[in-house]
Design an enzyme around this catalytic site. Structure first.
Site, mmCIF file in Angstrom:
data_model
loop_
_atom_site.group_PDB
_atom_site.id
_atom_site.type_symbol
_atom_site.label_atom_id
_atom_site.label_comp_id
_atom_site.label_asym_id
_atom_site.label_seq_id
_atom_site.Cartn_x
_atom_site.Cartn_y
_atom_site.Cartn_z
ATOM 1 N N LYS A 116 0.816 -1.218 0.000
ATOM 2 C CA LYS A 116 0.000 0.000 0.000
ATOM 3 C C LYS A 116 0.846 1.264 0.000
ATOM 4 O O LYS A 116 0.517 2.244 -0.671
ATOM 5 C CB LYS A 116 -0.955 0.023 1.204
ATOM 6 C CG LYS A 116 -1.880 -1.189 1.326
ATOM 7 C CD LYS A 116 -2.738 -1.416 0.085
ATOM 8 C CE LYS A 116 -3.275 -2.828 0.019
ATOM 9 N NZ LYS A 116 -3.363 -3.407 -1.304
ATOM 10 N N GLU A 200 -5.851 10.423 8.400
ATOM 11 C CA GLU A 200 -6.362 10.877 7.105
ATOM 12 C C GLU A 200 -7.526 11.816 7.346
ATOM 13 O O GLU A 200 -8.200 11.725 8.368
ATOM 14 C CB GLU A 200 -6.917 9.684 6.301
ATOM 15 C CG GLU A 200 -5.895 8.937 5.511
ATOM 16 C CD GLU A 200 -6.507 7.762 4.762
ATOM 17 O OE1 GLU A 200 -7.733 7.558 4.866
ATOM 18 O OE2 GLU A 200 -5.754 7.064 4.087
ATOM 19 N N HIS A 235 -17.410 -4.194 6.867
ATOM 20 C CA HIS A 235 -16.363 -4.186 5.832
ATOM 21 C C HIS A 235 -16.400 -5.406 4.932
ATOM 22 O O HIS A 235 -15.436 -5.683 4.215
ATOM 23 C CB HIS A 235 -14.975 -3.990 6.458
ATOM 24 C CG HIS A 235 -14.912 -2.735 7.291
ATOM 25 N ND1 HIS A 235 -15.017 -1.488 6.725
ATOM 26 C CD2 HIS A 235 -14.824 -2.539 8.619
ATOM 27 C CE1 HIS A 235 -14.981 -0.582 7.681
ATOM 28 N NE2 HIS A 235 -14.867 -1.185 8.833
ATOM 29 N N ARG A 292 -7.026 -8.959 -8.859
ATOM 30 C CA ARG A 292 -7.666 -10.271 -9.028
ATOM 31 C C ARG A 292 -8.992 -10.090 -9.755
ATOM 32 O O ARG A 292 -9.469 -8.972 -9.915
ATOM 33 C CB ARG A 292 -7.941 -10.880 -7.647
ATOM 34 C CG ARG A 292 -8.833 -9.975 -6.805
ATOM 35 C CD ARG A 292 -9.277 -10.598 -5.509
ATOM 36 N NE ARG A 292 -10.228 -9.754 -4.813
ATOM 37 C CZ ARG A 292 -9.931 -8.763 -3.995
ATOM 38 N NH1 ARG A 292 -8.665 -8.475 -3.745
ATOM 39 N NH2 ARG A 292 -10.868 -8.044 -3.426
HETATM 40 C C1 MV4 Z 1 -12.136 5.774 5.053
HETATM 41 C C2 MV4 Z 1 -13.441 6.218 5.344
HETATM 42 C C3 MV4 Z 1 -13.614 7.573 5.546
HETATM 43 N N1 MV4 Z 1 -12.563 8.425 5.485
HETATM 44 N N2 MV4 Z 1 -11.114 6.647 5.006
HETATM 45 C C4 MV4 Z 1 -12.891 1.141 5.373
HETATM 46 C C5 MV4 Z 1 -12.043 0.015 4.876
HETATM 47 C C6 MV4 Z 1 -10.964 0.621 4.063
HETATM 48 N N3 MV4 Z 1 -10.811 -0.094 2.813
HETATM 49 C C7 MV4 Z 1 -11.332 2.035 3.856
HETATM 50 N N4 MV4 Z 1 -12.442 2.301 4.710
HETATM 51 C C8 MV4 Z 1 -12.851 3.582 4.925
HETATM 52 N N5 MV4 Z 1 -11.861 4.500 4.847
HETATM 53 C C9 MV4 Z 1 -11.348 7.929 5.224
HETATM 54 N N6 MV4 Z 1 -10.323 8.795 5.197
HETATM 55 C C10 MV4 Z 1 -14.473 5.279 5.399
HETATM 56 C C11 MV4 Z 1 -14.181 3.947 5.199
HETATM 57 C C12 MV4 Z 1 -15.278 3.015 5.296
HETATM 58 C C13 MV4 Z 1 -15.688 2.252 4.217
HETATM 59 C C14 MV4 Z 1 -15.057 2.313 2.979
HETATM 60 C C15 MV4 Z 1 -15.468 1.554 1.916
HETATM 61 C C16 MV4 Z 1 -16.550 0.709 2.084
HETATM 62 C C17 MV4 Z 1 -17.199 0.606 3.293
HETATM 63 C C18 MV4 Z 1 -16.777 1.371 4.380
HETATM 64 C C19 MV4 Z 1 -17.445 1.267 5.593
HETATM 65 C C20 MV4 Z 1 -17.025 2.021 6.649
HETATM 66 C C21 MV4 Z 1 -15.940 2.884 6.499
#
Ligand code: MV4
Length: 498
Positions: A116, A200, A235, A292
């Site tokens: 990452k 972030e 998630h 993938r």
């Molecule tokens: C975030 C976010 C809000 N702001 N980053 C959750 C897992 C990871 N892949 C990224 N995620 C998030 N990052 C910032 N700066 C909110 C989420 C998040 C989320 C993202 C994608 C799909 C579902 C989610 C559910 C809760 C929070």
């Protein structure tokens, strides 16, 4: 073209790949663990080979055992599916060394997009927008304080060793930050053995929008538009669709171009997905590349009319892309629901056991990518996904109705599934309106309970009562004494689940 491909996976995705092989005139080899002897992927393949015990480390994750199976069966290529070894660059590297074609990107690109930090660096240099945040991880509260002021509140604290949203916490103001960072570092240390965290900008109510791409080994790449995957439970994606209700043509074009740029700068080939978070103002931020074929790839196939597994195999065999961006368009709407062996009434605990009966929904615009059958046993060893139900229609509204109807016509007996829960999400007014945000489930379905159908319950109880009252009793038929007949033998033409 290859003559024989080994599929290093199990369940619905292994079967999905085998179907593509059959259509292309390629022989398929299944690998299986001892507990999967009677699994559907073993029965679907042209040939099957046991590679070890039930525990994934001894079978589906065992690189030596899989390479040995490839050699023994004379397969020329390996399709890794998703999960297990699909994004393991060491496995791709091993295949390269052994002269086996890994159906996916090369090990170098796989390693880059899997790291990452490295992939953020490479993409940011090219002007691709990431979520504003710290460049480096930290274990210093004061450093976090000054960085948070630069970013601006609210900020999101993430454990740098975490993934899939584990260890995230929102910090709304300067006053909360010190306690949050200290607690976050303690948690990260306990959970991942590494206390470092980073901050972030917190994106409120984001959507998860991802772009499907295909790139050949000759420098050509296209995107196949987006999938919206915002409906998630802790998630874990449960419902995906294409097109996204959040994009217009302009935003779609811009995001598609960004996705292709990510692919280009990473030297990525074959099928892949570029993930974005999209905020309420139409700003989008690059998250990561999924190297993938994804679980949710069918919605793209339905809307674009491209078979992604065929494409993966043709690209891996060295073919040039046989269409260009201008040939691609989105037609109609597709939704996918993931059917899991989980009990929505008991906190979605995995539900293992024998599937006593199952009837798959069928009909126009209905696709069921299935890994199980009536009578098979679902074990506790692997991911509890059983199948994926995909519907397609010209409009989103009809697509939703089709999905709701198909989910209502899908009896699975013997184990618990999330089918009723999925149905209730699909018919929710907010879902129908397209208000699909990442907080959909906690906000709209906080204490979900299945609706008890009183008429169905009454009929079942009545049948059971009549039967149990007569068990062991005798009756007189044509002057002869006989045992009271069971409903199984007297009801005639009937079906469970109707
Ligand atoms: C975030 C976010 C809000 N702001 N980053 C959750 C897992 C990871 N892949 C990224 N995620 C998030 N990052 C910032 N700066 C909110 C989420 C998040 C989320 C993202 C994608 C799909 C579902 C989610 C559910 C809760 C929070």
């Amino acid at each position: 073209m290859f003559k024989k491909i080994l599929i290093a996976n199990r369940g619905e995705i292994a079967i999905r790949v085998m179907k593509a092989c059959r259509e292309m005139g390629i022989e398929s080899v299944a690998v299986y663990s001892t507990i999967d002897r009677d699994a559907l992927h073993v029965r679907t393949a042209d040939e099957a080979i046991c590679i070890g015990e039930a525990s994934p480390n001894e079978s589906y994750l065992n690189i030596d055992a899989i390479i040995k199976a490839v050699k023994e069966t004379g397969a020329e290529a390996v399709h890794p599916g998703y999960g297990f070894l699909a994004e393991n660059y060491l496995f791709a590297q091993r295949c390269e060394k052994e002269g086996i074609v890994f159906i996916g990107p090369d090990s170098k690109a796989l390693k880059l997009v899997g790291d990452k930090v490295a992939s953020r660096e490479v993409t940011e240099k090219e002007g691709i927008t990431l979520i504003p945040g710290m460049k480096d991880k930290s274990t210093d509260v004061n450093e976090c304080l000054s960085e948070a002021e630069k970013i601006g509140f609210p900020v999101l604290l993430k454990a740098s060793a975490g993934g899939g949203g584990k260890g995230m916490r929102v910090v709304n103001s300067k006053g909360e930050l010190k306690d949050a960072v200290e607690a976050g570092m303690r948690e990260a240390q306990t959970a991942f053995g590494d206390p470092s965290v980073y901050l972030e900008k917190y994106i409120e109510k984001p959507r998860h929008v991802e772009f499907q791409i295909l790139a050949d080994n000759h420098g050509n790449a296209v995107h196949l538009f987006e999938r919206e995957c915002s409906i998630q439970r802790r998630h874990q994606k449960i419902i995906e669709e294409s097109p996204s209700t959040a994009l217009d043509d302009d935003l779609r074009r811009k995001m598609g171009e960004t996705a292709l740029k990510v692919v280009e700068v990473s030297g990525y080939t074959n099928a892949g997905t570029v993930e974005f978070l999209l905020d309420e103002n139409g700003n989008y931020y690059f998250l990561e590349v999924n190297a993938r074929l994804q679980v949710e790839h069918p919605v793209t196939e339905m809307v674009c009319g491209i078979d992604l597994v065929h494409a993966q195999i043709r690209i891996a065999s060295g073919e040039k892309l046989w269409f260009s961006q201008g040939d691609l368009s989105q037609r109609g709407h597709a939704i996918e629901c993931r059917v899991y062996a989980e009990d929505p009434e008991s906190n979605f605990l995995p539900s293992a056991g024998k599937i006593l009966y199952m009837k798959e929904p069928t009909g126009p615009g209905i696709r069921h990518d299935c890994g199980v059958y009536s009578g098979c046993v679902v074990s506790v060893y692997y991911d509890p996904i059983l199948s994926k139900l995909i519907t397609w229609a010209l409009t989103r509204e009809i697509c939703c109705r089709r999905m709701a109807a198909a989910l209502s016509d899908f009896p699975v007996l013997g184990i618990k599934t999330d089918i009723e829960f999925l149905h209730d999400v699909i018919v929710h007014p907010e879902f129908l309106k397209g208000n699909t945000f990442t907080n959909f489930i906690p906000v709209n379905m906080p204490d979900w309970k299945p609706v008890v159908d009183d008429e169905m319950l009454n009929r079942s109880l009545l049948s059971a009562a009549i039967y149990s009252d007569n068990v062991g009793k005798r009756t007189v038929v044509s002057g002869k004494s006989e045992e009271f007949p069971s409903p199984w033998s007297t009801l005639g033409d009937w079906e469970i689940g109707k």
